[in-house]
Design a protein around this motif. Structure first.
Motif, PDB file in Angstrom:
ATOM      1  N   VAL A  68       0.840  -1.205   0.000  1.00  0.00           N
ATOM      2  CA  VAL A  68       0.000   0.000   0.000  1.00  0.00           C
ATOM      3  C   VAL A  68       0.872   1.251   0.000  1.00  0.00           C
ATOM      4  CG1 VAL A  68      -1.701   1.331   1.308  1.00  0.00           C
ATOM      5  CG2 VAL A  68      -1.931  -1.151   1.132  1.00  0.00           C
ATOM      6  N   ILE A  69       1.883   1.283   0.864  1.00  0.00           N
ATOM      7  CA  ILE A  69       2.751   2.460   0.948  1.00  0.00           C
ATOM      8  C   ILE A  69       3.551   2.637  -0.336  1.00  0.00           C
ATOM      9  CG2 ILE A  69       4.720   3.469   2.181  1.00  0.00           C
ATOM     10  CD1 ILE A  69       3.671   2.187   4.727  1.00  0.00           C
ATOM     11  N   ALA A  70       3.914   1.522  -0.983  1.00  0.00           N
ATOM     12  CA  ALA A  70       4.675   1.607  -2.237  1.00  0.00           C
ATOM     13  C   ALA A  70       3.903   2.340  -3.322  1.00  0.00           C
ATOM     14  CB  ALA A  70       5.049   0.202  -2.710  1.00  0.00           C
ATOM     15  N   MET A  71       2.572   2.255  -3.290  1.00  0.00           N
ATOM     16  CA  MET A  71       1.771   2.990  -4.270  1.00  0.00           C
ATOM     17  C   MET A  71       1.857   4.492  -4.040  1.00  0.00           C
ATOM     18  SD  MET A  71      -1.726   0.797  -4.889  1.00  0.00           S
ATOM     19  CE  MET A  71      -2.174   0.561  -3.172  1.00  0.00           C
ATOM     20  N   PHE A  72       2.023   4.876  -2.775  1.00  0.00           N
ATOM     21  CA  PHE A  72       2.049   6.298  -2.423  1.00  0.00           C
ATOM     22  C   PHE A  72       3.430   6.931  -2.596  1.00  0.00           C
ATOM     23  CE2 PHE A  72       3.367   9.176   0.983  1.00  0.00           C
ATOM     24  CZ  PHE A  72       2.595  10.289   0.696  1.00  0.00           C
ATOM     25  N   ILE A  73       4.476   6.155  -2.364  1.00  0.00           N
ATOM     26  CA  ILE A  73       5.848   6.676  -2.300  1.00  0.00           C
ATOM     27  C   ILE A  73       6.220   7.588  -3.482  1.00  0.00           C
ATOM     28  CG2 ILE A  73       8.269   5.953  -2.526  1.00  0.00           C
ATOM     29  CD1 ILE A  73       7.306   5.962   0.316  1.00  0.00           C
ATOM     30  N   PRO A  74       5.935   7.211  -4.746  1.00  0.00           N
ATOM     31  CA  PRO A  74       6.323   8.098  -5.857  1.00  0.00           C
ATOM     32  C   PRO A  74       5.728   9.496  -5.748  1.00  0.00           C
ATOM     33  CG  PRO A  74       5.732   5.936  -6.687  1.00  0.00           C
ATOM     34  CD  PRO A  74       5.337   5.960  -5.246  1.00  0.00           C
ATOM     35  N   PHE A  75       4.479   9.591  -5.278  1.00  0.00           N
ATOM     36  CA  PHE A  75       3.828  10.898  -5.159  1.00  0.00           C
ATOM     37  C   PHE A  75       4.396  11.686  -3.982  1.00  0.00           C
ATOM     38  CE2 PHE A  75       0.842   7.871  -7.012  1.00  0.00           C
ATOM     39  CZ  PHE A  75       0.589   8.486  -8.226  1.00  0.00           C
ATOM     40  N   GLY A  76       4.710  10.977  -2.898  1.00  0.00           N
ATOM     41  CA  GLY A  76       5.292  11.645  -1.747  1.00  0.00           C
ATOM     42  C   GLY A  76       6.647  12.246  -2.065  1.00  0.00           C
ATOM     43  N   ILE A  77       7.489  11.479  -2.768  1.00  0.00           N
ATOM     44  CA  ILE A  77       8.823  11.974  -3.128  1.00  0.00           C
ATOM     45  C   ILE A  77       8.721  13.090  -4.160  1.00  0.00           C
ATOM     46  CG2 ILE A  77      11.030  11.359  -4.203  1.00  0.00           C
ATOM     47  CD1 ILE A  77      10.729   8.573  -3.029  1.00  0.00           C
ATOM     48  N   ALA A  78       7.849  12.892  -5.158  1.00  0.00           N
ATOM     49  CA  ALA A  78       7.733  13.874  -6.242  1.00  0.00           C
ATOM     50  C   ALA A  78       7.186  15.208  -5.740  1.00  0.00           C
ATOM     51  CB  ALA A  78       6.837  13.332  -7.347  1.00  0.00           C
ATOM     52  N   SER A  79       6.334  15.184  -4.722  1.00  0.00           N
ATOM     53  CA  SER A  79       5.797  16.435  -4.199  1.00  0.00           C
ATOM     54  C   SER A  79       6.859  17.236  -3.458  1.00  0.00           C
ATOM     55  CB  SER A  79       4.610  16.154  -3.266  1.00  0.00           C
ATOM     56  OG  SER A  79       5.013  15.383  -2.147  1.00  0.00           O
ATOM     57  N   LEU A  80       7.812  16.544  -2.869  1.00  0.00           N
ATOM     58  CA  LEU A  80       8.895  17.227  -2.145  1.00  0.00           C
ATOM     59  C   LEU A  80      10.078  17.543  -3.048  1.00  0.00           C
ATOM     60  CD1 LEU A  80       8.890  15.117   1.166  1.00  0.00           C
ATOM     61  CD2 LEU A  80       7.934  17.402   0.824  1.00  0.00           C
ATOM     62  N   TYR A  81      10.353  16.618  -3.973  1.00  0.00           N
ATOM     63  CA  TYR A  81      11.504  16.785  -4.880  1.00  0.00           C
ATOM     64  C   TYR A  81      11.035  16.553  -6.323  1.00  0.00           C
ATOM     65  CZ  TYR A  81      13.849  16.000  -0.417  1.00  0.00           C
ATOM     66  OH  TYR A  81      14.237  16.066   0.893  1.00  0.00           O
ATOM     67  N   PRO A  82      10.443  17.575  -6.945  1.00  0.00           N
ATOM     68  CA  PRO A  82       9.896  17.422  -8.305  1.00  0.00           C
ATOM     69  C   PRO A  82      10.918  16.940  -9.321  1.00  0.00           C
ATOM     70  CG  PRO A  82       9.200  19.496  -7.327  1.00  0.00           C
ATOM     71  CD  PRO A  82      10.231  18.924  -6.411  1.00  0.00           C
ATOM     72  N   GLU A  83      12.172  17.272  -9.115  1.00  0.00           N
ATOM     73  CA  GLU A  83      13.206  16.861 -10.069  1.00  0.00           C
ATOM     74  C   GLU A  83      13.520  15.371  -9.976  1.00  0.00           C
ATOM     75  OE1 GLU A  83      15.280  17.926  -6.237  1.00  0.00           O
ATOM     76  OE2 GLU A  83      13.589  18.664  -7.433  1.00  0.00           O
ATOM     77  N   MET A  84      12.974  14.690  -8.956  1.00  0.00           N
ATOM     78  CA  MET A  84      13.252  13.260  -8.754  1.00  0.00           C
ATOM     79  C   MET A  84      12.060  12.384  -9.142  1.00  0.00           C
ATOM     80  SD  MET A  84      16.347  13.176  -7.474  1.00  0.00           S
ATOM     81  CE  MET A  84      16.522  11.644  -6.582  1.00  0.00           C
ATOM     82  N   ARG A  85      11.228  12.858 -10.053  1.00  0.00           N
ATOM     83  CA  ARG A  85       9.995  12.128 -10.377  1.00  0.00           C
ATOM     84  C   ARG A  85      10.267  10.735 -10.947  1.00  0.00           C
ATOM     85  NH1 ARG A  85       5.430  16.361 -12.738  1.00  0.00           N
ATOM     86  NH2 ARG A  85       5.300  17.644 -10.853  1.00  0.00           N
ATOM     87  N   MET A  86      11.178  10.633 -11.875  1.00  0.00           N
ATOM     88  CA  MET A  86      11.485   9.326 -12.463  1.00  0.00           C
ATOM     89  C   MET A  86      12.063   8.382 -11.417  1.00  0.00           C
ATOM     90  SD  MET A  86      10.554   8.992 -15.573  1.00  0.00           S
ATOM     91  CE  MET A  86      11.539   7.578 -16.040  1.00  0.00           C
ATOM     92  N   THR A  87      12.970   8.892 -10.597  1.00  0.00           N
ATOM     93  CA  THR A  87      13.571   8.070  -9.549  1.00  0.00           C
ATOM     94  C   THR A  87      12.520   7.608  -8.546  1.00  0.00           C
ATOM     95  OG1 THR A  87      15.648   9.290  -9.752  1.00  0.00           O
ATOM     96  CG2 THR A  87      15.335   8.009  -7.749  1.00  0.00           C
TER      97      THR A  87
END
Length: 225
Positions: free
Chosen positions: A144-163
């Motif tokens: 469940v958390i894995a589904m959220f992680i990309p959005f959480g990281i991307a909201s804080l670090y937009p330049e890391m969206r692919m990562t």
């Protein structure tokens, strides 16, 4: 609000499909091998619903159509998921309703077993099944958390969206590895020993606990970030 309601509903649908797949695995009915194959299809339906949520969320997130925090969406889904999956465990009528909803999908491939009533009274949770329930809770919470992680990281670090996308995938792969390497062997040994009820109870209550823990995680995020 309509978008949020759709996303939460699809997430809950995936949670229910995952729990119903557990019922199928420990059904203990005639034609169990075919029922196990059917459970794999139901599990895949659950994963498809998760992918659908991520796709819609990604589009809304990147086009600015999503004003609601993603963590709030997952919090709502996790809270309702606790109640919904618990209802599936306790209510034969609810379980039968899920079976009827899936009938058009399952019947063409599994005509002999798709109509079988697989609901069983799992009874109360027993401490002897604590190990399996713990693994069920941990692995499902990670998924469940894995589904959220990309959005959480991307909201804080937009330049890391692919990562961020691959960080979520790595967490999902790790959780799936735990399922195949640890959780499934334990549950299948219990099934082979005839402890179908105990295995089902541990896996299902582990799912309920996973959504409760996920709700705590997302709630903490909303408060701190």
């Amino acid at each position: 609000m309509i978008l949020v309601a759709i996303l939460v509903s699809v997430l809950i649908f995936g949670f229910v499909m995952d729990a119903y797949a557990v019922f199928l695995r420990v059904a203990g009915v005639e034609g169990l091998g075919e029922v196990l194959a059917m459970s794999n299809l139901v599990q895949y339906i659950a994963r498809i619903s998760n992918v659908l949520v991520i796709f819609i969320l990604s589009f809304a997130f990147e086009t600015g159509r999503l004003s609601t925090p993603v963590s709030l969406i997952f919090l709502l889904a996790s809270l309702i998921g606790v109640a919904t999956v618990y209802s599936l465990i306790k209510s034969k009528k609810f379980c039968n309703a899920v079976r009827l909803v899936l009938m058009p999908i399952l019947y063409p491939s599994f005509r002999h077993v798709s109509k079988v009533d697989v609901w069983r009274d799992t009874g109360h949770f027993k401490l002897a099944s604590l190990k399996l329930a713990t693994y069920s809770a941990i692995t499902n919470m990670l998924i469940v958390i894995a589904m959220f992680i990309p959005f959480g990281i991307a909201s804080l670090y937009p330049e890391m969206r692919m990562t961020s996308v691959y960080v979520g995938q790595l967490m999902n792969f790790f959780a799936t590895l735990l399922v195949f390497a640890i959780q499934d062997p334990i549950s299948m040994r219990m099934v082979d020993a005839g402890s179908l009820k105990e295995a089902g109870t541990a896996l299902l209550y582990g799912r309920v606990l996973s959504y409760a823990l996920s709700a705590l995680f997302f709630g903490a995020l909303l408060v701190t970030i």
